[in-house]
Design a protein around this motif. Structure first.
Motif, PDB file in Angstrom:
ATOM      1  N   CYS A  11      -5.052  12.611  -8.466  1.00  0.00           N
ATOM      2  CA  CYS A  11      -4.462  11.882  -9.598  1.00  0.00           C
ATOM      3  C   CYS A  11      -5.553  11.599 -10.631  1.00  0.00           C
ATOM      4  CB  CYS A  11      -3.851  10.562  -9.129  1.00  0.00           C
ATOM      5  SG  CYS A  11      -2.723  10.721  -7.738  1.00  0.00           S
ATOM      6  N   ARG A  43      -2.203   6.720  -5.174  1.00  0.00           N
ATOM      7  CA  ARG A  43      -0.743   6.688  -5.088  1.00  0.00           C
ATOM      8  C   ARG A  43      -0.250   5.337  -4.554  1.00  0.00           C
ATOM      9  NH1 ARG A  43       1.305  11.294  -6.635  1.00  0.00           N
ATOM     10  NH2 ARG A  43       0.033  13.181  -6.513  1.00  0.00           N
ATOM     11  N   ALA A  50      -6.800  10.388  -3.536  1.00  0.00           N
ATOM     12  CA  ALA A  50      -5.429  10.592  -3.989  1.00  0.00           C
ATOM     13  C   ALA A  50      -4.473   9.628  -3.290  1.00  0.00           C
ATOM     14  CB  ALA A  50      -5.006  12.037  -3.736  1.00  0.00           C
TER      15      ALA A  50
END
Length: 514
Positions: A152, A58, A54
């Motif tokens: 994500c 990001r 994740a």
């Protein structure tokens, strides 16, 4: 050495940080890696991989390309450890921001590293914003919160990553005043962890207490990468605290810890403030001291008082921490020596880097998979520190006995080592010279029971000046931070100089340093 540790060390060779995290998540997904002693929350190896993916996703969404610098300005805790590992997991260059370095230094690091993104917390946001004000093209800043670690949809879309790609950029003070950016490969970062495994016989059943900041090579490569390499766990409180130190170890079943001599001194001298005692913790195997020489008197007093072995070691930012270590009991621990070479070669060299005879003083040289690749954008410093055949010149003077134990006798460089942190005297000089009334300035080290060394300075002022010691210390604090600022300033008509006119710090040490 425990056979499981040896097998793990062999498996790790050739892996990247991503590769090792994936290996742990695949083989021991439910094993606990990170523990928060404040909340009691834990992160398993599977949870670590998910969170690292994740973080990497990001960062990619912010337009950062693989290999580019992503800085972290984070206080300690499990979330911070995940961020640092996540940066490297994504193939970015994790760039450490020393939170006590001062505005000028932080601004320089962000500029020199060409940092594209800074990961910060609410408590560090103001510090970062002040540093960014000095930059013409400041990087983006992202605040780390719980949502930052949510998976994500594009978390699996990661670029290829090799073990010899760059992984960590950590700045260390040099004699030129400006800190140098130490570039460590992914494999070198892991090699630092492996060296801790080899030296301390770490296994999956061990759990470390990490009280050193993750912007410090010791905190990151020993007490985070060591457990990652062994398949064990690590407890990460927000900071070092004498009052809660032993209780945290007891309550979370820690088996070892790594500290600097300053903290050993605090634990020894402020024992009445502590809740608990190592004698009440049957699983605690040892403590580890590094980053500065440990006073033999303090070493012996600690072991006498607490009955816990302290393993003296030695490491550098340029070597991903550990290069030397004494053995665990019942091995031959030699008080006053940081021990034997572990996981790398160590040689005592003469002026031409040829090996000296046993007992003969020379420069400590290191060679191995844990050694840095380069100093970032500093070919002169790189060439001066790395020989053609791969030896790192540490700048430390020492001798090696016939059994291979190294004894440090001095330094070729002028670094001040305060509480395990390297501080360049010239950096302090330049802060003092920022005052218009300062004509001459030179910082130097004085012996300090708590910090190993403290900083003092000699200053010559213009004839009509009325500036006070407090004024200059306040100036230094604003420029380079309180930790690097002098404790005392000695006003002199003229500072001592050699035949060439160069200020002689050694003379100042002789006058005021004892």
């Amino acid at each position: 050495m425990n056979e499981a540790a040896a097998i793990d060390a062999g498996q790790i060779s050739g892996l990247s940080v991503r590769g090792l995290i994936d290996l742990r998540a695949d083989t021991t997904p439910d094993a606990v890696f990170l523990t928060d002693p404040v909340t009691g929350g834990t992160i398993s190896y599977l949870g670590l991989r998910d969170r690292c993916r994740a973080v990497a996703a990001r960062i990619a969404r912010k337009g950062v390309k693989p290999g580019q610098a992503v800085a972290y300005a984070l206080s300690n805790g499990p979330a911070s450890a995940v961020c640092v590992l996540g940066i490297m997991y994504g193939g970015y260059l994790a760039t450490a921001i020393n939170l006590v370095a001062g505005n000028d230094t932080i601004s320089y690091v962000l500029s020199h590293s060409s940092t594209r993104l800074v990961l910060a917390q609410q408590q560090t946001q103001e510090l970062v914003e002040r540093a960014l004000q000095a930059l013409d093209h400041p990087p983006q800043t992202v605040l780390v919160n719980d949502d930052f670690f949510e998976i994500c949809h594009d978390a699996a879309d990661l670029p290829p990553l090799a073990h010899d790609d760059d992984g960590l950029l950590m700045y260390t003070s040099g004699t030129t005043g400006r800190p140098k950016g130490v570039v460590l490969r992914q494999s070198s970062v892991l090699a630092g962890g492996v060296n801790a495994v080899l030296a301390h016989q770490l296994t999956a059943s061990d759990r470390a207490l990490c009280v050193l900041p993750l912007y410090h090579i010791n905190g990151l490569c020993v007490t985070v990468m060591g457990p990652l390499a062994s398949g064990g766990g690590v407890v990460v409180p927000p900071k070092f605290s004498v009052s809660s130190f032993w209780a945290t170890i007891r309550d979370h079943a820690c088996t070892w810890f790594s500290v600097v001599p300053t903290q050993i001194s605090y634990l020894l001298h402020d024992a009445e403030k502590a809740s608990g005692n190592p004698a009440d913790i049957p699983g605690l195997r040892f403590g580890r001291s590094a980053s500065a020489p440990l006073s033999p008197d303090v070493h012996e007093a600690f072991e006498t008082k607490f009955g816990l072995p302290i393993i003296e070691t030695m490491g550098l930012t340029e070597t991903a921490a550990q290069i030397l270590s004494n053995p665990l009991p019942p091995g031959d621990r030699r008080i006053g020596s940081p021990g034997l070479a572990i996981g790398n070669e160590v040689m005592i060299g003469d002026d031409n880097q040829n090996e000296t005879a046993a007992g003969v003083e020379g420069e400590v040289l290191v060679r191995g998979p844990n050694v840095m690749r380069v100093y970032l954008d500093n070919p002169e410093a790189t060439a001066a520190s790395l020989t053609e055949d791969g030896w790192l010149r540490t700048g430390d003077l020492g001798r090696m006995d016939e059994d291979g134990y190294v004894f440090i006798t001095g330094r070729l460089k002028e670094l001040i080592i305060k509480g395990g942190e390297n501080i360049a005297p010239r950096e302090v000089d330049e802060a003092l010279y920022a005052h218009p009334d300062v004509v001459e300035a030179a910082a130097f080290a004085c012996t300090c029971e708590r910090y190993g060394q403290r900083i003092e300075a000699g200053v010559a002022l213009s004839s009509q000046s009325s500036v006070s010691e407090a004024d200059l210390i306040t100036l230094c604090t604003s420029k380079i931070g309180a930790f690097k600022s002098p404790d005392r300033i000695h006003f002199m008509a003229e500072l001592p100089k050699g035949p060439s006119g160069k200020i002689q710090r050694i003379k100042l040490q002789e006058l005021f340093g004892r």
